[in-house]
Design an enzyme around this catalytic site. Structure first.
Site, short mmCIF file in Angstrom:
data_model
loop_
_atom_site.label_atom_id
_atom_site.label_comp_id
_atom_site.label_asym_id
_atom_site.label_seq_id
_atom_site.Cartn_x
_atom_site.Cartn_y
_atom_site.Cartn_z
N LYS A 1 48.66 48.35 49.33
CA LYS A 1 47.40 47.61 49.34
C LYS A 1 47.45 46.43 48.38
CE LYS A 1 43.53 49.48 47.78
NZ LYS A 1 42.21 50.17 47.72
N ARG B 1 47.60 40.42 47.90
CA ARG B 1 48.23 39.24 47.31
C ARG B 1 48.95 38.39 48.35
NH1 ARG B 1 47.57 43.19 43.69
NH2 ARG B 1 47.42 42.71 41.44
N ARG C 1 30.60 48.51 39.70
CA ARG C 1 31.76 48.42 38.83
C ARG C 1 31.69 47.21 37.91
NH1 ARG C 1 36.93 49.45 42.55
NH2 ARG C 1 37.93 49.44 40.49
N ASP D 1 46.46 54.63 39.12
CA ASP D 1 45.73 54.98 40.35
C ASP D 1 46.09 56.37 40.87
OD1 ASP D 1 44.17 52.70 40.58
OD2 ASP D 1 45.70 51.60 41.69
#
Length: 757
Positions: A342, A347, A443, A636
């Protein structure tokens, strides 16, 4: 084998007809298609004790009784309204005020009043003109359903099933009234949404009123052509489908356009301007403009629910209810490839859009987050073909070629996209706004906004530094040196991307290594990145050159299966083409220290990124003190590593992981709460967690807090559980790992879903 649709319909009918009526007596004023269909649905599903109908054509009201659409036919508005606890106005929009004047004298103080009109501002204005105010018992409504048919004979009790109904209550509206009216519409099978009056009229002008206007105009234009008979004789299905709505009631649409005049004129002007641009492109043979517009429109249509910045009146993931239902035990075996990385997918689109020339991407992750990034660049004028089976072709516009978007750029659930976009957009000549779904909107974004402001950016955030981010264009950025207080690849990448546009050098020093996809990819596009130990720097004013990118399988997605095959007995799983970037392999390093049996095969470098196949087999894991230098390399993956720790022998201690508290959720606390729900005790610390392995993982219900990694981690935990696990709020799994459920089933994980993804 799926059950037939009629079975679900019978179940729904049985459930609804068993309920107590929502209203005692409902008066429906106007028995056309919508009023008649609502009356019929209320009778069929016992949503009202008595349904009384009135129509200015007495014969239609009588026919309504004869056809079973209503219980009683009233001879006057007074007779219909008196004694009713809900009055529904289903009359032409421009007849509303006159009917309200007839209703007002007989309306009980506590009776609710609603309508079904396509414009809400005019309804509110009519109510205020008649009542002198907008009573708390008046709740405007609009069912998004209809047919080219009209009249009482077209009444259909299923007209609203699987359609949206919009309510536009004022802030002063009585909450119990909104709840009851919502229950009534839901009883017809509709999904109820709420929005402001003004926003409703803007949205409907674009999504309903303009298409009807175009259909009427197109048919009228073609009917006036000399060859009109042949035009209609040889018309293809697309023409018939589009122009079907030109058969709608002319009087009704005459009223709608005049009542919603201002909003309709705005969208007509916008459409006319865009149509003129297409005409100019065709006249000039400008294929690039046509391709850009058509590809942008195709993508917006295909991903309608996530890609339109206003989101029209469709639902988003936060409105969906998807639950994972896990059966305990099982082994994990097979040979699979998880979706593309991802981080690199994001990018590749960003840098490809800013490059000169064409960039071709293979292995692009077709998850909702990545697609939102792709659509955002289309909204800024970039032509992007695909994705198709992971292939995307980007026609770069150069560093200064982005165009101002028409509205907010909607980034779904992606914190990565929002933070990186903030850096890219900080120096653009146009204003921009970054928005996201409910989860992303919670967030914190101050950790990118603050250093960008130090570079000269002007960024406004909501309370607490949260989205939406409003970025003022035309700012001159100056390079800075920034010592990151917390290791974060997103913050580092944001500042480096801003540095591409800044005067002088922008450098970032990180306290611990983080993923370096941005630096590697920038160099792959021909932009020099200087590295000096923990510091990466760029000098503004360079250019990017398009090329080819092969996105490897996402190691973060592979992590769920690495842990699954490690903890489940008799497992043997091979994962293909996994990205092995040194800044991302913390999960492998940690699992190997815990005793995992992970074999790295066929190591190679593709497009500057190391890639390998991984074979993982069952192993007896042991608890460890996780080295702090590995924490940023596995940030993550910790939710699923917590599951590995719970299955290990001995104690696992995590420190230095404050970053986990500001992800999609507070992942430390949410994982601790989920483990506790399954009978596993942990100790939460300010920067980590202590997990004593070997405890029994029981069955139970886990709240994911709409965090996809939490959902998938507890799916993995089921392999060692002794009872079923129910995981709530799993719709966002599709944002990062499309096809997770199917792939998990393929490997042997016993997962099913409840709800609609």
């Amino acid at each position: 084998m799926p059950l037939p649709r009629r079975w679900y319909q019978r179940v729904r009918e049985a459930e609804l007809t068993a309920r107590e009526p929502v209203f005692r007596r409902v008066a429906v004023i106007g028995l056309g298609l919508i009023g008649g269909s609502l009356a019929s649905a209320m009778r069929k599903y016992r949503l009202a004790g008595t349904v009384v109908g009135f129509d200015r054509k007495a014969e239609d009201a009588a026919l309504g009784v004869e056809l079973g659409v209503i219980d009683e036919a009233a001879e006057s508005v007074e007779q219909a309204v008196q004694g009713s606890d809900l009055i529904v106005l289903a009359v032409p929009v421009r007849a509303t005020r006159a009917v309200l004047e007839q209703v007002q004298p007989f309306l009980a103080e506590d009776a609710l009043l609603t309508d079904v009109g396509s414009t809400k501002s005019s309804f509110v204005a009519d109510v205020e003109a008649v009542f002198g105010t907008l009573p708390a018992t008046v709740i405007p409504g609009h069912p998004i359903a209809g047919s080219e048919k009209s009249g009482i004979r077209a009444a259909n009790p299923e007209l609203f099933a699987h359609h949206k109904v919009i309510l536009t209550p004022a802030d002063s509206a009585i909450p119990s009234g909104v709840s009851r009216l919502t229950a009534l519409w839901e009883g017809t099978g509709a999904t109820v949404l709420t929005m402001s009056v003004a926003y409703h009229d803007e949205v409907l002008a674009a999504t309903s009123h303009l298409p009807h206007l175009i259909a009427f105009s197109l048919v009228d234009t073609l009917a006036g052509e000399d060859e009109n008979m042949d035009i209609f004789r040889y018309a293809a299905g697309g023409f018939r489908d589009f122009t079907r709505i030109a058969a709608s009631d002319p009087v009704m649409w005459h009223d709608i356009f005049l009542s919603n005049r201002d909003a309709v004129l705005r969208v007509i002007d916008h459409f006319t301007q865009d149509l003129d641009q297409l005409r100019s492109a065709i006249a000039a043979g400008d294929g690039a403009t046509l391709l850009r517009v058509f590809s942008r429109a195709k993508a917006a249509r295909e991903h309608f629910s996530k890609m339109l910045s206003g989101q029209a009146y469709v639902t988003n993931n936060s409105d969906k209810q998807v639950t994972f239902l896990m059966q305990p035990g099982g082994s994990v075996r097979g040979d699979i490839r998880v979706p593309g990385d991802k981080s690199m997918s994001h990018r590749s689109i960003m840098l490809g859009a800013l490059a000169e020339g064409i960039t071709e991407v293979k292995g692009f992750l077709e998850g909702e987050d990545s697609l939102a990034t792709l659509q955002a660049f289309r909204d800024m004028g970039v032509t992007i073909e695909g994705p198709e089976d992971g292939f995307v072709r980007i026609h770069g516009v150069g560093m200064n070629g982005l165009q101002a978007p028409r509205g907010p750029l909607y980034l779904g659930n992606s914190g990565t996209a929002m933070r990186l976009f903030a850096g890219l957009l900080a120096a653009q000549p146009f204003d921009s706004e970054l928005s996201g779904d409910t989860s992303l909107s919670k967030r914190p974004m101050g950790r990118v906004a603050d250093p960008l402001r130090a570079m000269g950016a002007v960024i406004d955030t909501a309370e607490g530094g949260r989205p939406p981010l409003k970025i003022r264009g035309g700012q001159h950025l100056t390079g800075i040196h920034y010592d990151m207080p917390v290791a974060s690849a997103q913050v580092k990448s944001c500042l480096l991307l801003a540095g591409l546009y800044a005067e002088g050098v922008t450098s970032v020093t990180e306290p611990a290594p983080t993923r370096d996809h941005t630096e590697r990819m920038l160099q792959g596009f021909g932009y020099h990145v200087h590295r000096d130990g923990a510091t990466a720097s760029v000098t503004g004013g360079g250019k990017l050159t398009g090329g080819a990118i092969d996105v490897p399988a996402d190691i973060s997605s592979a992590a769920f299966f690495l842990v699954a095959a490690s903890i489940a007995p008799d497992s043997d799983l091979t994962l293909r083409h996994v990205g092995m970037n040194p800044t991302r392999v913390g999960v492998i390093n940690i699992l190997r220290q815990m005793g995992a049996d992970i074999e790295v095969l066929e190591e190679r470098v593709i497009g500057g990124e190391p890639v390998a196949d991984l074979r993982v087999r069952s192993a007896s894991l042991k608890g460890i003190d996780i080295p702090e230098d590995q924490v940023p390399l596995a940030i993550d993956e910790f939710p699923v590593l917590f599951i590995a720790a719970a299955c290990a022998e001995g104690r696992t201690v995590l420190r230095g992981a404050e970053e986990l508290r500001v992800k999609e959720s507070d992942r430390i606390q949410v994982m601790a709460d989920g483990l506790a729900a399954l009978g596993v005790e942990t100790t939460v610390t300010p920067d980590g967690i202590i997990i004593d392995g070997g405890q029994t993982i029981g069955g139970g219900t886990v709240e994911s807090h709409e965090d996809h990694r939490i959902s998938m981690s507890f799916a993995v935990a089921s392999l060692r559980a002794n009872g079923p696990i129910r995981i709530n709020d799993c719709a966002n799994v599709a944002t990062s790992f499309p096809g997770f459920v199917e792939l998990a089933k393929q490997t042997g994980i016993q997962i099913s879903t409840e709800g609609v993804q």
